[in-house]
Design an enzyme around this catalytic site. Structure first.
Site, PDB file in Angstrom:
ATOM      1  N   GLU A  15     -20.371  45.654  -7.975  1.00 64.61           N
ATOM      2  CA  GLU A  15     -19.586  45.943  -8.845  1.00 64.61           C
ATOM      3  C   GLU A  15     -20.117  47.162  -9.518  1.00 64.61           C
ATOM      4  O   GLU A  15     -21.438  47.159 -10.023  1.00 64.61           O
ATOM      5  CB  GLU A  15     -19.156  44.673  -9.998  1.00 64.61           C
ATOM      6  CG  GLU A  15     -18.503  43.813  -9.670  1.00 64.61           C
ATOM      7  CD  GLU A  15     -18.392  42.982 -11.036  1.00 64.61           C
ATOM      8  OE1 GLU A  15     -18.608  43.540 -12.059  1.00 64.61           O
ATOM      9  OE2 GLU A  15     -18.054  41.836 -11.030  1.00 64.61           O
ATOM     10  N   ASP A  44     -18.453  44.854 -23.040  1.00 67.13           N
ATOM     11  CA  ASP A  44     -19.977  44.675 -22.698  1.00 67.13           C
ATOM     12  C   ASP A  44     -21.028  44.298 -23.720  1.00 67.13           C
ATOM     13  O   ASP A  44     -20.823  44.639 -24.886  1.00 67.13           O
ATOM     14  CB  ASP A  44     -20.269  46.227 -22.402  1.00 67.13           C
ATOM     15  CG  ASP A  44     -19.598  46.530 -21.282  1.00 67.13           C
ATOM     16  OD1 ASP A  44     -18.995  45.823 -20.599  1.00 67.13           O
ATOM     17  OD2 ASP A  44     -19.390  47.650 -20.994  1.00 67.13           O
TER      18      ASP A  44
END
Length: 266
Positions: free
Chosen positions: A50, A61
């Site tokens: 990824e 995140d």
């Protein structure tokens, strides 16, 4: 069209393993090192890569990944740099490479244009954490046209109706969120992930891989006992930040060691 990501996961299963899916931000700590890091991750046992283009408002995140993506942006990385980096990575690795991106940059670039650029760069598809299938009609059409995989997220709070929709719309695998919250390492994975994988299977998902909070080989081993693969990000980014490409490779090899299944596992 055959899903390259699904094929990679199935190949791991044929070897008696769960899949190891590794995340790295593009352009960190700089473009060149980021490319070398991705290649090293593939060489060190990852089944799927990824690559995350840095974004100015990364709502999903955790701190380590946010710091890395902000450093990439501060270093001058822009979306135009993504596709050449992907092209070099895919030319040097044999495993599929997904892009994990927030949706706004795709819209700004143009959905069909973005899809075509992914194909030209050799990428396998997109993971889209902040768009739901019912809002993704243009992307679903573009991915069908190009043969790219589309990976949507499922959370423990998702309704059965939503899981049915996610299972039907996703190809490659469903990104199964282990716990509510942002990415990062946790001492214990939420047991809700196991229940969620079972619900996804009941909804028709052929492959479900678990991410968020997986940081050790023991975590990986626990996840692949019930899921099709484990997704690791923060631990890899931290290793790259603190110990460089060699340290990343060492961490990746240790994590890959956790993918071997016990005989009773699926």
């Amino acid at each position: 069209m055959t899903s390259r990501v699904a094929a990679a996961i199935d190949a791991a299963h044929a070897q008696g393993r769960g899949a190891f899916i590794g995340y790295l931000p593009a352009g960190f700590p700089d473009v060149r090192t980021g490319i070398e890091a991705a290649v090293e991750l593939a060489r060190s046992g990852a089944d799927v890569l990824e690559i995350g283009p840095p974004y100015s408002d990364p709502v999903m995140d955790g701190e380590v990944i946010q710091e890395a993506t902000q450093a990439a942006l501060a270093g001058g990385f822009r979306l135009r740099d993504l596709f050449p980096a992907l092209a070099e990575i895919t030319s040097r690795v044999e495993i599929p490479v997904l892009v994990m991106t927030y949706w706004n940059p795709v819209v700004q670039y143009g959905v069909d244009r973005y899809a075509d650029a992914l194909v030209d760069a050799g990428a396998a598809g997109l993971i889209t954490p902040d768009i739901t299938p019912e809002e993704a009609g243009e992307w679903i059409a573009a991915s069908k046209r190009t043969g790219l995989d589309r990976v949507f997220l499922a959370a423990p709070t998702s309704s059965d109706e939503r899981l049915d929709m996610i299972a039907e719309a996703s190809t490659g695998f469903v990104y199964t969120v282990s716990t509510m919250g942002i990415t990062g390492e946790r001492a214990d994975l939420d047991a809700a992930a196991r229940t969620l994988v079972g619900r996804l299977r009941a909804a028709g998902a052929e492959r479900a891989c678990v991410g968020i909070g997986i940081s050790t080989p023991d975590h990986v081993a626990g996840v692949v006992d019930y899921a099709d693969g484990a997704i690791v990000g923060t631990a890899l980014v931290r290793a790259l930040r603190d110990r460089g490409v060699d340290g990343l490779g060492e961490t990746a090899r240790a994590l890959a060691g956790g993918t071997v299944r016990q005989p009773a596992s699926r």
